[in-house]
Scaffold this motif. Sequence first.
Motif, PDB file in Angstrom:
ATOM      1  N   GLU A 115       0.834  -1.205   0.000  1.00  0.00           N
ATOM      2  CA  GLU A 115       0.000   0.000   0.000  1.00  0.00           C
ATOM      3  C   GLU A 115       0.870   1.258   0.000  1.00  0.00           C
ATOM      4  OE1 GLU A 115      -3.743   0.727   0.275  1.00  0.00           O
ATOM      5  OE2 GLU A 115      -3.310  -0.983  -1.027  1.00  0.00           O
ATOM      6  N   ALA A 116       1.981   1.209   0.715  1.00  0.00           N
ATOM      7  CA  ALA A 116       2.867   2.376   0.754  1.00  0.00           C
ATOM      8  C   ALA A 116       3.484   2.633  -0.618  1.00  0.00           C
ATOM      9  CB  ALA A 116       3.965   2.161   1.796  1.00  0.00           C
ATOM     10  N   GLU A 117       3.844   1.562  -1.324  1.00  0.00           N
ATOM     11  CA  GLU A 117       4.412   1.724  -2.659  1.00  0.00           C
ATOM     12  C   GLU A 117       3.367   2.260  -3.642  1.00  0.00           C
ATOM     13  OE1 GLU A 117       7.879  -1.720  -2.730  1.00  0.00           O
ATOM     14  OE2 GLU A 117       5.775  -2.297  -3.005  1.00  0.00           O
ATOM     15  N   ARG A 118       2.139   1.813  -3.494  1.00  0.00           N
ATOM     16  CA  ARG A 118       1.083   2.353  -4.354  1.00  0.00           C
ATOM     17  C   ARG A 118       0.896   3.847  -4.101  1.00  0.00           C
ATOM     18  NH1 ARG A 118      -1.087  -2.433  -5.989  1.00  0.00           N
ATOM     19  NH2 ARG A 118      -1.395  -3.979  -4.357  1.00  0.00           N
ATOM     20  N   ALA A 119       0.871   4.211  -2.846  1.00  0.00           N
ATOM     21  CA  ALA A 119       0.627   5.605  -2.483  1.00  0.00           C
ATOM     22  C   ALA A 119       1.726   6.525  -2.998  1.00  0.00           C
ATOM     23  CB  ALA A 119       0.490   5.726  -0.970  1.00  0.00           C
ATOM     24  N   ALA A 120       2.924   5.975  -3.191  1.00  0.00           N
ATOM     25  CA  ALA A 120       4.048   6.794  -3.649  1.00  0.00           C
ATOM     26  C   ALA A 120       3.999   7.062  -5.155  1.00  0.00           C
ATOM     27  CB  ALA A 120       5.366   6.107  -3.299  1.00  0.00           C
ATOM     28  N   ILE A 121       3.117   6.368  -5.866  1.00  0.00           N
ATOM     29  CA  ILE A 121       3.013   6.544  -7.320  1.00  0.00           C
ATOM     30  C   ILE A 121       2.061   7.693  -7.626  1.00  0.00           C
ATOM     31  CG2 ILE A 121       2.312   5.431  -9.481  1.00  0.00           C
ATOM     32  CD1 ILE A 121       3.011   2.740  -8.204  1.00  0.00           C
ATOM     33  N   ASP A 122       2.444   8.501  -8.570  1.00  0.00           N
ATOM     34  CA  ASP A 122       1.600   9.619  -9.012  1.00  0.00           C
ATOM     35  C   ASP A 122       0.634   9.114 -10.071  1.00  0.00           C
ATOM     36  OD1 ASP A 122       0.486  12.048  -9.651  1.00  0.00           O
ATOM     37  OD2 ASP A 122       2.172  12.695 -10.911  1.00  0.00           O
ATOM     38  N   TYR A 123      -0.496   8.586  -9.626  1.00  0.00           N
ATOM     39  CA  TYR A 123      -1.492   8.066 -10.565  1.00  0.00           C
ATOM     40  C   TYR A 123      -2.802   8.825 -10.397  1.00  0.00           C
ATOM     41  CZ  TYR A 123      -3.589   5.567  -6.599  1.00  0.00           C
ATOM     42  OH  TYR A 123      -4.195   5.261  -5.411  1.00  0.00           O
TER      43      TYR A 123
END
Length: 497
Positions: free
Chosen positions: A297-305
Amino acid sequence: MTPEDIGKAAGPAERRLIGLALNPAAPVDVLLRLLASESTAVRMALCRYRTLPGPVVDAVVAHPDGTTRGFFAENPYADPEQRARLVDDPEYRVRGRLAREPRADDVCMPRPLPDRTVVRMIETYEDDHLWELNRLISPGLRRAMPAHASAKVRHMGANAWHSLTPRELAALLADPDPDVQKAAAANSRSYERLRNPDAVREDLPTHPCHTHTHLLIYGALAPDVVAEALPRHAGLIARNASVRPETVALLAAHPDPKVRTRVAERPDLGPAERRALAVDPDPEVRLTLSVHPALTEAERAAIDYEVSQDESYFHSPPYDPELLPDLEHIRTLALSAHPLLRRRAARELHLPADLVALLADDPDLGVRVLLGQNHPDAPAALLLRCFLEYTGRDRWHLTGHGNFPRAGLARFAGDEDPAVRRLALLDPGMSGDAADRLTRDPDPQVRADAARHPRLPQDRIAALLDDPELAHRAAANPALPAATMYGLVATAGQQAS
């Protein structure tokens, strides 16, 4: 003539009888007289576009005209058990119509035929009917086909080699029926060739075609085949599970963002490729990568999508409702901060009650709509909210949900959106004056629905029976007096004679 052509060709008197044939309050004897009509359009409306009481079904099944029986064979409103009575119809075209999935409207969804009926079709129908039968096979029967008692059913199951377990395939290869053995062996050889790089190289056409595409996506590809195909078919190679990690890394840096998007979907992406695609300059690539199963979840949150609110994204693809999902995984999806993962969870029929309540108040419209479209326990307030906020595909289908509220909808009779004004006409308590006003609405669908509203005043119903546009709608109004129904049938009979 197509059903649409038949309907358009009907004259004014026929159109009134068409409406009467669709009237849910029409007595059985009126329906039987309509079934005896010389008008194909009237019989089509009666047999194809409504549910029918038992005595009328009996008469339809025994009707001497194959076209009339064929209309009932493709009726999506009819109980599948009733339609199944035509399985051994003497006419080829009736059996053909039964073997096709009925065309439904935006509320009524077709239901599969009983398993025993499908088995009977497989055992007795012509091959050119069976290719359309797949959509009528229930998930349970499909799974049982490789071990079914009927050899012809096993034969059909043997053709689905991609879904067979090793044990099922071994049993089919040793089947006592030679035709089943032959089909299983042929498909097993096809599967083995697909897994053999040398065979794929040999079978790969030199020109673009379906086989060329299929082999590049699903075949085991040798390095030389990959190298030759990459310049023109990188998007296909990016979907192939057999390509080596170094090829995946090369494709992850491809100049075409569509290719990189395909790569971002691969479950075998390594950490380096995931890190590179997470900061890709193309937003679609970043969005695709953001739902990769290997990410935290932390890695997803770090993506600018950015998740699109384009309502075409909300459409829920069909899936097997009998396959129980991994509820722990579904809970993880439902609790994710990523809207697309929550949308996946919202499609699940077996979503637990606490997650239904949680997603019903989700900030993402797509999550709420998918929940309303799919879950049998979707709350009434959610369904109404979805209808009012969502304007995309299958909007009206929401009104067919068993929990969709109807009381109080009359308050929307003056809404600017014609679809919402239609919603008001679902309210059984709407006043007669409001229904009368809506028969003069600028929107034709609103006028049509209003003409069928049971609270419409009798004098207005009578007037609309002579209206060129709405006569058939008025004739379908359940408040139409029985005496008027009999009069319409009698008048038509006199004109015919």
